[in-house]
Design an enzyme around this catalytic site. Structure first.
Site, PDB file in Angstrom:
ATOM      1  CB  SER A  34      -0.978  -0.040   1.175  1.00 51.53           C
ATOM      2  OG  SER A  34      -2.054   0.845   0.968  1.00 51.53           O
TER       3      SER A  34
ATOM      4  CE  LYS B  26     -18.762  19.396   9.223  1.00 51.01           C
ATOM      5  NZ  LYS B  26     -17.458  19.525   8.546  1.00 51.01           N
TER       6      LYS B  26
END
Length: 282
Positions: free
Chosen positions: A96, A148
């Site tokens: 990764s 949000k």
């Protein structure tokens, strides 16, 4: 601190002698923690290697499963722009974000049984709302915008939010793929075919072009010296952040007008911090 030790091709000279290959350990999670596995820490070590005229090349000894995408992107840029040869030596894992960094080196080694690659990006969203209802807990979010609170885990994602986050992940992963393609001199489409998120063995990693060769740390050190034009006349040294951090602690102690003003708690915390930076957990 900088400690010298010879390799098979080493001369046995001191760490300050010419033709020194510096070894930097990247062992742990790639993140913003000030260690060599962070952008700040790695840049500090690479800057020291760049400014030391006796250091001719660097070996990154990597043993990391990845970490934060942005930290990996920054660190990959530091490796790519480094002015001296850099060779990667892989221990058990190089995946990764750690591989994104490694891919920018001049030559990459791994063991046959190393776990490598794992090109991909993930963002995790956990929905605790069912558990909260089971426990009789009601959560009310008061937010300035409809989405949000989408990452708070108090409700499921909407289809639109899921699509939005998927686009973000795809965009971030495209940067990863482009970096690997640039560093390994591969076509972007070829890297995309390998970007399944799954790791490869070291043998597979060499076969598919993500690594150059199966080899040991000593082979990586010899290759770095070769790329620097030092041949077999070289030595190695460990380059880490401990000396600087210990110096800061000693400076703190020596600069205090009243030594007794440094409490035992302060000293214990400072030593604990040093151990954490050295990869020691308590």
């Amino acid at each position: 601190c900088a400690r010298a030790f010879t390799t098979e091709g080493g001369s046995g000279a001191s760490a300050s002698s010419p033709n020194t290959v510096a070894v930097i350990d990247l062992a742990g999670t790639i993140q913003y923690d000030g260690t060599s596995c962070s952008p700040e820490g790695l840049k500090s070590l690479l800057d020291r290697a760049k400014d030391d005229s006796n250091i001719c090349a660097v070996v990154l000894r990597v043993n990391s499963g990845g970490g934060t995408a942005t930290a990996g992107e920054e660190m990959a840029g530091y490796v790519r722009d480094f002015s001296k040869p850099i060779v990667v030596s892989t221990a058990s894992i190089n995946c990764s974000a750690a591989y994104e960094i490694s891919s920018q080196a001049d030559y990459l080694y791994c063991a046959r049984s190393s776990e490598v690659g794992s090109i991909g990006t993930v963002m995790q969203s956990v929905d605790y709302s069912g558990l909260m209802r089971l426990l009789g807990i009601e959560i009310t979010n008061i937010s300035s915008a409809e989405s949000k609170d989408s990452s708070y885990g108090s409700r499921p994602l909407t289809d639109e939010e899921r699509a939005y986050y998927q686009q973000m992940v795809d965009e971030i992963n495209a940067v990863f793929v482009e970096n690997v393609a640039q560093g390994r001199h591969m076509d972007v489409n070829a890297v995309n075919e390998l970007a399944t998120g799954l790791p490869f063995t070291g043998t597979q990693g060499v076969a598919n072009g993500l690594f150059d060769e199966i080899g040991t740390l000593e082979m990586a050190q010899a290759k770095a010296a070769e790329l620097a034009g030092a041949g077999s006349d070289y030595q190695t040294m460990s380059l880490d952040l401990r000396e600087d951090e210990l110096s800061e602690l000693l400076d703190l102690m020596s600069s205090s007008k009243d030594r007794s003003s440094i409490s035992a708690e302060d000293l214990a915390e400072a030593v604990k911090e040093l151990k954490q930076h050295d990869g020691i957990a308590q």
